[in-house]
Design an enzyme around this catalytic site. Structure first.
Site: not given
Length: 219
Positions: A121, A139
């Site tokens: 991420k 997220d």
């Protein structure tokens, strides 16, 4: 699951709602962005920005983070959750940057994920925001919105969500969609109290319909 045309409608509506969606982590370069994203794990961007306002004045380079004790760095970020582990990650990251990348953040996704504290991420955010590379960083907001709307399945893992979004969203819209979904989740379709009543996507949202039906039954 939403159809291709329904997904298009969702993307267009999010653009209408948040045309200026962007990365809210304040930074001046790829190195600061990487530190900020690392600090943002399980923490709000607003709190990170509050901490980095002074942090980035004190620490400009990887060497700066290594020229102080671990305890001093921990003290400087103590208001952020998991600050002890994050301080260790930052120092280890800086050591690796100096040893292998001449102190610079590599503009390569695979190389980024070799840095301590940098997962997929974080690498996606850095590549997208700092290096203008198409990416969708999943997220909590992106995952929640994708599943509530029915773009992805409830049981999908984070990686499966990312792969599904990359398949269903045009590549040239990956990065901007990432930001718009975050804004949509942060300011409208919140985790605890989503604004379903005033949502322009309610007619498409499986979760929203369930919530409204339950609310009507309670009334």
């Amino acid at each position: 699951m939403l159809t291709k045309s329904q997904i298009r409608e969702c993307l267009d509506e999010m653009e209408n709602m948040f045309p200026d969606a962007h990365c809210e982590l304040i930074h001046d370069n790829a190195f600061e962005l990487t530190i900020a994203v690392l600090l943002s794990a399980q923490c709000t961007d607003a709190l990170v920005n509050k901490v980095t306002k002074d942090l980035f004045k004190k620490y400009k380079t990887p060497e700066d983070y290594l020229n102080v004790s671990l305890e001093e760095l921990q003290h400087d970020i103590r208001s952020i959750g998991l600050y002890r582990n994050k301080a260790k990650h930052i120092r280890n990251l800086c050591e690796r940057l100096i040893e292998h990348y001449n102190g610079e953040i590599p503009a390569d996704h695979k190389e980024l994920t070799t840095l301590p504290g940098v997962g997929r991420k974080t690498a996606n955010v850095v590549m997208s925001v700092a290096f203008d590379w198409p990416a969708i960083a999943v997220d909590t907001h992106v995952e929640r919105i994708s599943k509530r709307l029915g773009i992805c399945r409830w049981k999908d893992s984070v990686l499966e969500v990312e792969n599904t979004l990359m398949k269903k969203i045009p590549k040239d819209e990956w990065s901007v969609t990432h930001h718009r979904m975050i804004f949509f989740g942060r300011y409208h379709c919140k985790a605890q109290r989503p604004d379903c009543v005033n949502c322009p996507l309610l007619h498409l949202c499986r979760e929203g319909k369930k919530r409204q039906k339950k609310l009507e039954q309670e009334i």
